[in-house]
Design a protein around this motif. Sequence first.
Motif, PDB file in Angstrom:
ATOM      1  N   VAL A 174       5.055   3.666   0.115  1.00 42.60           N
ATOM      2  CA  VAL A 174       4.015   4.117  -0.269  1.00 42.60           C
ATOM      3  C   VAL A 174       3.467   3.668  -1.319  1.00 42.60           C
ATOM      4  CG1 VAL A 174       2.956   6.570  -0.764  1.00 42.60           C
ATOM      5  CG2 VAL A 174       4.836   6.424   1.067  1.00 42.60           C
ATOM      6  N   SER A 175       2.098   3.408  -1.522  1.00 45.08           N
ATOM      7  CA  SER A 175       1.568   2.547  -2.561  1.00 45.08           C
ATOM      8  C   SER A 175       0.883   3.828  -3.366  1.00 45.08           C
ATOM      9  CB  SER A 175       0.688   1.607  -2.426  1.00 45.08           C
ATOM     10  OG  SER A 175      -0.664   2.433  -1.541  1.00 45.08           O
ATOM     11  N   GLN A 176       0.664   3.430  -4.731  1.00 49.28           N
ATOM     12  CA  GLN A 176      -0.102   4.638  -5.695  1.00 49.28           C
ATOM     13  C   GLN A 176      -1.473   4.928  -4.998  1.00 49.28           C
ATOM     14  OE1 GLN A 176       1.395   5.837  -8.489  1.00 49.28           O
ATOM     15  NE2 GLN A 176      -0.562   7.057  -8.533  1.00 49.28           N
ATOM     16  N   ASN A 177      -2.211   3.910  -4.509  1.00 47.01           N
ATOM     17  CA  ASN A 177      -3.657   4.210  -4.059  1.00 47.01           C
ATOM     18  C   ASN A 177      -3.322   4.893  -2.944  1.00 47.01           C
ATOM     19  OD1 ASN A 177      -4.666   2.522  -5.836  1.00 47.01           O
ATOM     20  ND2 ASN A 177      -4.961   0.696  -4.482  1.00 47.01           N
ATOM     21  N   LEU A 178      -2.510   4.610  -1.934  1.00 48.78           N
ATOM     22  CA  LEU A 178      -2.175   5.597  -0.673  1.00 48.78           C
ATOM     23  C   LEU A 178      -1.982   7.204  -1.196  1.00 48.78           C
ATOM     24  CD1 LEU A 178      -1.895   6.297   2.381  1.00 48.78           C
ATOM     25  CD2 LEU A 178       0.512   5.574   2.224  1.00 48.78           C
ATOM     26  N   TYR A 179      -0.959   7.182  -2.154  1.00 48.47           N
ATOM     27  CA  TYR A 179      -0.613   8.434  -2.651  1.00 48.47           C
ATOM     28  C   TYR A 179      -1.766   9.144  -3.242  1.00 48.47           C
ATOM     29  CZ  TYR A 179       1.524  12.083  -5.305  1.00 48.47           C
ATOM     30  OH  TYR A 179       2.047  13.212  -6.150  1.00 48.47           O
ATOM     31  N   GLU A 180      -2.539   8.558  -4.038  1.00 51.38           N
ATOM     32  CA  GLU A 180      -3.834   9.181  -4.534  1.00 51.38           C
ATOM     33  C   GLU A 180      -4.871   9.478  -3.486  1.00 51.38           C
ATOM     34  OE1 GLU A 180      -5.994   7.068  -7.652  1.00 51.38           O
ATOM     35  OE2 GLU A 180      -3.891   6.457  -8.543  1.00 51.38           O
ATOM     36  N   LEU A 181      -4.735   9.257  -2.515  1.00 55.49           N
ATOM     37  CA  LEU A 181      -5.658   9.237  -1.364  1.00 55.49           C
ATOM     38  C   LEU A 181      -5.164  10.470  -0.304  1.00 55.49           C
ATOM     39  CD1 LEU A 181      -7.476   5.965  -0.602  1.00 55.49           C
ATOM     40  CD2 LEU A 181      -8.547   7.884  -1.601  1.00 55.49           C
ATOM     41  N   LEU A 182      -3.723  10.718  -0.566  1.00 55.64           N
ATOM     42  CA  LEU A 182      -3.379  12.000   0.429  1.00 55.64           C
ATOM     43  C   LEU A 182      -3.774  13.036  -0.011  1.00 55.64           C
ATOM     44  CD1 LEU A 182       0.379  10.873   0.371  1.00 55.64           C
ATOM     45  CD2 LEU A 182      -1.147  10.652   2.305  1.00 55.64           C
ATOM     46  N   PRO A 183      -4.472  13.887   1.070  1.00 57.27           N
ATOM     47  CA  PRO A 183      -4.912  15.189   0.875  1.00 57.27           C
ATOM     48  C   PRO A 183      -3.748  16.210   0.123  1.00 57.27           C
ATOM     49  CG  PRO A 183      -4.791  15.026   3.055  1.00 57.27           C
ATOM     50  CD  PRO A 183      -4.478  13.696   2.301  1.00 57.27           C
TER      51      PRO A 183
END
Length: 319
Positions: free
Chosen positions: A82-91
Amino acid sequence: RAEVVINGSSLPAVVDRSNESIKHGIQPASSKWRHNQTLSLRIRKQILKFLDAEKDISVLKGTLKPGDIIHYIFDRDSTMNVSQNLYELLPRTSPLKNKHFQTCAIVGNSGVLLNSGCGQEIDTHSFVIRCNLAPVQEYARDVGLKTDLVTMNPSVIQRAFEDLVNATWREKLLQRLHGLNGSILWIPAFMARGGKERVEWVNALILKHHVNVRTAYPSLRLLHAVRGYWLTNKVHIKRPTTGLLMYTLATRFCNQIYLYGFWPFPLDQNQNPVKYHYYDSLKYGYTSQASPHTMPLEFKALKSLHEQGALKLTVGQCD
Ligand code: CTP
């Protein structure tokens, strides 16, 4: 002689039964279609035994952290972090939490939509779901503009946006994403390892340009749960299509479900050729051999639900 009326156009009842499109014709006439609320509620209840759209629509922030390892659903031996970007975009909360709509449209991508004039009707529904970032502006008369949720299989980035090879394609994708204007962008990020980079590119673009979309990434169990539900109902699907996934999810939060652009056959009910997609030049062979989808089988199931009033399929022109 006897005629069957199909969404406004009539066909002789005496037809060549070997013809796929006739075999799958929608009867009875659309004007006679009545919503069967009891059946819709029963289906919702049955599906809830397998999945809950409110939860399975997306993995939430609280359940993952950057660096977590995920096994791809179709490539169990391959993993992603899980990348930082993906994490940021998780609701943080489900985009469908406590949502209920009187009528929903699910717009598939079949060329049967061309010249349908369905755009206005589609746009009157309270919640409109579209698939795979299909374009709307140039086809508004036939497909409408309203978009509350749109899916994006990672393969679309390759097929429709040339894998973002240069600034022009990146800009094209960016324009499409900006056009979503706050709607839900549903990205199946954990299905197959092939989509890894494409998902990351899109995530990065959204963050860099502050694109106004609500991203959602379906739960790891969704696909198997959907398959399980349909298998239990004797619909043996290898891999449910986006359209079927959307219908299955929509039963949870939509009272009445209207399907447009579902027609996986090369001829329409009047024997005229139908494009596979309304907006590009992909061919039919693409589904039958290479793809794991079994669209005609799914269509048969949806048609049967149409005949019972659980959903309404429109495969011709809108009034
Ligand atoms: N669809 C259909 N008939 C077609 C094309 C599409 O019924 N000729 C429906 C299917 O339910 C499909 C949905 O419209 O899932 C969206 O189309 P597409 O973007 O092609 O869907 P995918 O299932 O995602 O296909 P692929 O895996 O090839 O990306």
